[in-house]
Motif scaffolding. Structure first.
Motif, short mmCIF file in Angstrom:
data_model
loop_
_atom_site.label_atom_id
_atom_site.label_comp_id
_atom_site.label_asym_id
_atom_site.label_seq_id
_atom_site.Cartn_x
_atom_site.Cartn_y
_atom_site.Cartn_z
N ASP A 136 15.70 7.45 -15.34
CA ASP A 136 14.49 6.66 -15.49
C ASP A 136 13.89 6.41 -14.12
OD1 ASP A 136 14.80 6.43 -18.26
OD2 ASP A 136 16.26 4.83 -18.00
N SER A 137 12.58 6.34 -14.05
CA SER A 137 11.95 6.25 -12.74
C SER A 137 11.81 4.82 -12.24
CB SER A 137 10.59 6.93 -12.77
OG SER A 137 9.78 6.39 -13.76
N VAL A 138 12.04 3.84 -13.04
CA VAL A 138 11.97 2.46 -12.55
C VAL A 138 13.37 1.94 -12.35
CG1 VAL A 138 11.27 0.12 -13.07
CG2 VAL A 138 9.77 1.97 -13.63
N LEU B 258 9.11 0.37 -7.77
CA LEU B 258 10.18 0.46 -6.78
C LEU B 258 9.93 1.65 -5.86
CD1 LEU B 258 13.21 -0.08 -9.17
CD2 LEU B 258 12.27 -1.75 -7.56
N VAL B 259 10.36 1.52 -4.61
CA VAL B 259 10.27 2.66 -3.69
C VAL B 259 11.17 3.77 -4.23
CG1 VAL B 259 9.68 1.25 -1.67
CG2 VAL B 259 12.09 1.76 -2.18
N PRO B 260 10.85 5.03 -3.94
CA PRO B 260 11.62 6.15 -4.51
C PRO B 260 13.12 6.04 -4.32
CG PRO B 260 9.64 6.98 -3.45
CD PRO B 260 9.72 5.51 -3.12
N GLU B 261 13.56 5.62 -3.13
CA GLU B 261 15.01 5.57 -2.89
C GLU B 261 15.72 4.44 -3.64
OE1 GLU B 261 12.71 3.91 0.65
OE2 GLU B 261 12.62 5.72 -0.56
N ALA B 262 14.97 3.55 -4.29
CA ALA B 262 15.57 2.46 -5.07
C ALA B 262 15.52 2.73 -6.58
CB ALA B 262 14.86 1.14 -4.75
N ARG B 263 14.94 3.85 -6.97
CA ARG B 263 14.82 4.16 -8.39
C ARG B 263 16.13 4.75 -8.93
NH1 ARG B 263 9.02 7.03 -7.35
NH2 ARG B 263 8.01 5.14 -6.59
N ASN B 264 16.29 4.67 -10.23
CA ASN B 264 17.45 5.24 -10.93
C ASN B 264 18.77 4.61 -10.50
OD1 ASN B 264 15.78 7.13 -12.33
ND2 ASN B 264 15.67 8.29 -10.42
N GLN B 265 18.73 3.32 -10.19
CA GLN B 265 19.94 2.60 -9.78
C GLN B 265 20.19 1.36 -10.63
OE1 GLN B 265 19.92 1.83 -5.53
NE2 GLN B 265 18.95 3.80 -5.12
N GLY C 266 17.36 -8.35 1.99
CA GLY C 266 16.27 -8.76 2.86
C GLY C 266 15.22 -7.71 3.15
N VAL C 267 15.37 -6.51 2.60
CA VAL C 267 14.41 -5.44 2.86
C VAL C 267 13.58 -5.21 1.59
CG1 VAL C 267 14.16 -2.99 3.42
CG2 VAL C 267 15.97 -4.34 4.50
N PRO C 268 12.24 -5.23 1.69
CA PRO C 268 11.41 -4.99 0.51
C PRO C 268 11.64 -3.60 -0.08
CG PRO C 268 10.07 -5.84 2.32
CD PRO C 268 11.43 -5.50 2.88
N ILE C 269 11.86 -3.55 -1.41
CA ILE C 269 12.06 -2.27 -2.09
C ILE C 269 11.17 -2.14 -3.32
CG2 ILE C 269 14.42 -1.96 -1.26
CD1 ILE C 269 15.26 -2.76 -4.21
N GLY C 270 10.40 -3.18 -3.64
CA GLY C 270 9.56 -3.08 -4.82
C GLY C 270 8.76 -4.34 -5.05
N ARG C 271 8.10 -4.33 -6.21
CA ARG C 271 7.33 -5.50 -6.61
C ARG C 271 7.49 -5.72 -8.09
NH1 ARG C 271 0.98 -3.60 -6.10
NH2 ARG C 271 0.96 -2.16 -7.84
N ALA D 231 0.84 -1.20 0.00
CA ALA D 231 0.00 0.00 0.00
C ALA D 231 0.87 1.25 0.00
CB ALA D 231 -0.94 -0.01 1.21
N ALA D 232 1.94 1.24 0.79
CA ALA D 232 2.85 2.40 0.82
C ALA D 232 3.58 2.54 -0.51
CB ALA D 232 3.85 2.25 1.97
N LEU D 233 3.98 1.43 -1.11
CA LEU D 233 4.63 1.47 -2.42
C LEU D 233 3.69 2.08 -3.46
CD1 LEU D 233 6.98 0.69 -4.32
CD2 LEU D 233 5.89 -1.57 -4.54
N PHE D 234 2.44 1.62 -3.47
CA PHE D 234 1.44 2.16 -4.40
C PHE D 234 1.31 3.66 -4.21
CE2 PHE D 234 -2.83 3.48 -5.46
CZ PHE D 234 -3.02 2.94 -6.73
N ALA D 235 1.22 4.10 -2.96
CA ALA D 235 1.07 5.54 -2.68
C ALA D 235 2.30 6.31 -3.15
CB ALA D 235 0.82 5.77 -1.19
#
Length: 177
Positions: A175-177, A98-105, A76-81, A24-28
């Motif tokens: 890129d955002s993904v 992906l969560v914002p802090e995991a994008r563009n990597q 081990g920490v969820p960062i996306g789907r 839900a937080a990822l979607f938001a």
């Protein structure tokens, strides 16, 4: 673990009911910016996003019942789907977020490479619906996806089976993904 993800410290695991708050937080984090500045109070915007998330879950469950609903983890920490529906006709990427802090990597690109390599081994194309204003479209095009149809605000983009697109060697940033 799928090839190509380990060097980034990534792993995939099946989604579980306990992932609902993260999802839900990822979607938001993905859809919320579309509604910033529209004058809605935070509580209204949050309630709207929660409803939209529930509707999306219901839609995916109904229309992609056989899909692999995967959680992307880094150490081990969820960062996306990554949701993939595999059929004899194609492999449909239902969702990649992906969560914002995991994008563009390079994570989104690695996930796409993995999905495309798997489909290519089976001689299948990969398809994805992407909103026309989504900046990740640049990534999909670099990976060899081409528009193949239109559905309202989205393009259906398809990547034919085969070797990686040569344009990948000229990776852009941003890129955002």
């Amino acid at each position: 673990m799928p090839a190509g993800l380990g060097h980034l410290g990534l792993s995939l695991r099946p989604e579980t009911p306990e992932d609902a708050p993260f999802l839900a937080a990822l979607f938001a984090s993905v859809r919320g910016p579309e509604f910033e500045g529209n004058g809605w109070p935070d509580a209204v915007r949050s309630a709207f996003l929660a409803d939209q998330f529930r509707l999306q879950v219901a839609h995916y469950t109904r229309y992609y019942a056989g899909a692999a609903f995967l959680i992307v983890e880094r150490q081990g920490v969820p960062i996306g789907r990554l949701y993939i529906h595999r059929s004899s006709g194609d492999h449909r990427i239902v969702d990649i977020s992906l969560v914002p802090e995991a994008r563009n990597q390079g994570i989104g690109g690695a996930l796409l490479d993995m999905a495309c390599a798997e489909a290519a081994r089976l001689g299948r194309p990969v398809s994805i619906h992407v909103e026309k204003n989504n900046p990740a479209q640049r990534l999909y095009r670099r990976k060899g996806f081409v528009p193949a149809g239109e559905n309202g605000p989205s393009w259906l983009m398809i990547r034919a089976p085969g070797p990686q697109a040569p344009a990948e060697a000229h990776a852009e940033t941003g890129d955002s993904v």
